[in-house]
Design a protein around this motif. Structure first.
Motif, PDB file in Angstrom:
ATOM      1  N   LEU A   8       0.833  -1.205   0.000  1.00 51.07           N
ATOM      2  CA  LEU A   8       0.000   0.000   0.000  1.00 51.07           C
ATOM      3  C   LEU A   8       0.866   1.252   0.000  1.00 51.07           C
ATOM      4  N   ALA A   9       1.917   1.249   0.799  1.00 51.20           N
ATOM      5  CA  ALA A   9       2.795   2.420   0.889  1.00 51.20           C
ATOM      6  C   ALA A   9       3.471   2.712  -0.451  1.00 51.20           C
ATOM      7  N   ARG A  10       3.713   1.679  -1.255  1.00 43.60           N
ATOM      8  CA  ARG A  10       4.317   1.898  -2.576  1.00 43.60           C
ATOM      9  C   ARG A  10       3.300   2.465  -3.560  1.00 43.60           C
ATOM     10  N   VAL A  11       2.058   2.016  -3.446  1.00 50.76           N
ATOM     11  CA  VAL A  11       1.020   2.435  -4.394  1.00 50.76           C
ATOM     12  C   VAL A  11       0.417   3.783  -3.993  1.00 50.76           C
ATOM     13  N   ARG A  12       0.079   3.918  -2.719  1.00 52.07           N
ATOM     14  CA  ARG A  12      -0.510   5.152  -2.198  1.00 52.07           C
ATOM     15  C   ARG A  12       0.196   5.492  -0.896  1.00 52.07           C
ATOM     16  N   PRO A  13       1.130   6.420  -0.932  1.00 49.57           N
ATOM     17  CA  PRO A  13       1.888   6.732   0.290  1.00 49.57           C
ATOM     18  C   PRO A  13       1.029   7.402   1.357  1.00 49.57           C
ATOM     19  N   ALA A  14       1.581   7.439   2.556  1.00 46.23           N
ATOM     20  CA  ALA A  14       0.870   8.007   3.702  1.00 46.23           C
ATOM     21  C   ALA A  14       0.683   9.512   3.598  1.00 46.23           C
ATOM     22  N   SER A  15       1.232  10.144   2.564  1.00 43.47           N
ATOM     23  CA  SER A  15       0.939  11.568   2.360  1.00 43.47           C
ATOM     24  C   SER A  15      -0.534  11.751   2.015  1.00 43.47           C
ATOM     25  N   VAL A  19      -4.902   7.136   3.639  1.00 42.20           N
ATOM     26  CA  VAL A  19      -3.896   6.097   3.881  1.00 42.20           C
ATOM     27  C   VAL A  19      -3.240   6.326   5.238  1.00 42.20           C
ATOM     28  N   ALA A  20      -2.891   7.567   5.532  1.00 44.42           N
ATOM     29  CA  ALA A  20      -2.273   7.884   6.823  1.00 44.42           C
ATOM     30  C   ALA A  20      -3.195   7.498   7.978  1.00 44.42           C
ATOM     31  N   GLU A  21      -4.469   7.767   7.823  1.00 37.47           N
ATOM     32  CA  GLU A  21      -5.445   7.412   8.866  1.00 37.47           C
ATOM     33  C   GLU A  21      -5.507   5.900   9.069  1.00 37.47           C
ATOM     34  N   ALA A  22      -5.525   5.153   7.968  1.00 36.67           N
ATOM     35  CA  ALA A  22      -5.561   3.687   8.068  1.00 36.67           C
ATOM     36  C   ALA A  22      -4.288   3.154   8.719  1.00 36.67           C
ATOM     37  N   LEU A  23      -3.147   3.688   8.322  1.00 37.11           N
ATOM     38  CA  LEU A  23      -1.872   3.255   8.901  1.00 37.11           C
ATOM     39  C   LEU A  23      -1.777   3.626  10.382  1.00 37.11           C
ATOM     40  N   ALA A  24      -2.303   4.788  10.734  1.00 36.38           N
ATOM     41  CA  ALA A  24      -2.301   5.213  12.143  1.00 36.38           C
ATOM     42  C   ALA A  24      -3.111   4.241  12.995  1.00 36.38           C
TER      43      ALA A  24
END
Length: 176
Positions: A8-15, A19-24
């Motif tokens: 996921l980080a390669r396709v859609r980064p946490a910027s 994505v950042a919310e999901a990773l958090a």
């Protein structure tokens, strides 16, 4: 799950805020330390307050590997709160956290990070001292010994004029 996070980080980064919310959420709640580590690494992005908030909280994770990954990633966010938190980590009892704080401070490319790195030259742990010394030599291109006084003198001379640059950003500009 870790593989999914890395993909996921390669396709859609946490910027990306979603994505950042999901990773958090993964960083805060996943049962697997390795998956939380992967989430911390993926949150190492600039200009994303969600990432900074999550990484700051993860500095208290029960697993040291997650705390260390979070400290290094926090520096990479380049957020002012990161430098403050990492400088405070230099007082942590765990040498691994102090060493990670030095690396995080280095990766922040902020002038405010230099004094705590210089202070780390007097750390009780030799690995932390060595990391601080190597970091200072890399930043400054100077070969001073691993002693605080020569580095404080250097810093007093260059503090106003020095500019710290992210090598990745320099390379990206060259390619344009």
């Amino acid at each position: 799950r870790g593989t999914a996070i890395r993909s996921l980080a390669r396709v859609r980064p946490a910027s990306d805020a979603a994505v950042a919310e999901a990773l958090a959420k993964v960083l805060a709640n996943d049962e697997s330390p390795r998956t939380r580590e992967d989430a911390a690494v993926a949150l190492a992005v600039k200009d994303q307050p969600i990432a900074v908030d999550a990484l700051l909280k993860a500095l208290a994770d029960p697993e040291w590997t997650v705390r260390v990954s979070s400290a290094v990633s926090l520096g990479m966010t380049r957020d002012a709160r990161a430098v403050e938190a990492l400088a405070a980590l230099m007082k942590n009892d765990d040498w691994k956290m102090r060493g990670a704080a030095v690396i995080g401070l280095q990766r922040s490319y902020e002038k405010a990070a230099i004094p705590p790195i210089i202070d780390a030259l007097k750390d009780a742990d030799s690995a932390v001292r060595k990391t601080a010394h190597e970091t200072l030599m890399r930043i400054s291109k100077q070969g001073f010994p691993a002693e605080r006084d020569p580095w404080l003198s250097w810093w007093s001379q260059v503090e106003r004029a020095i500019q710290l640059y992210d090598p990745g950003e320099i390379e990206a500009r060259r390619k344009k």
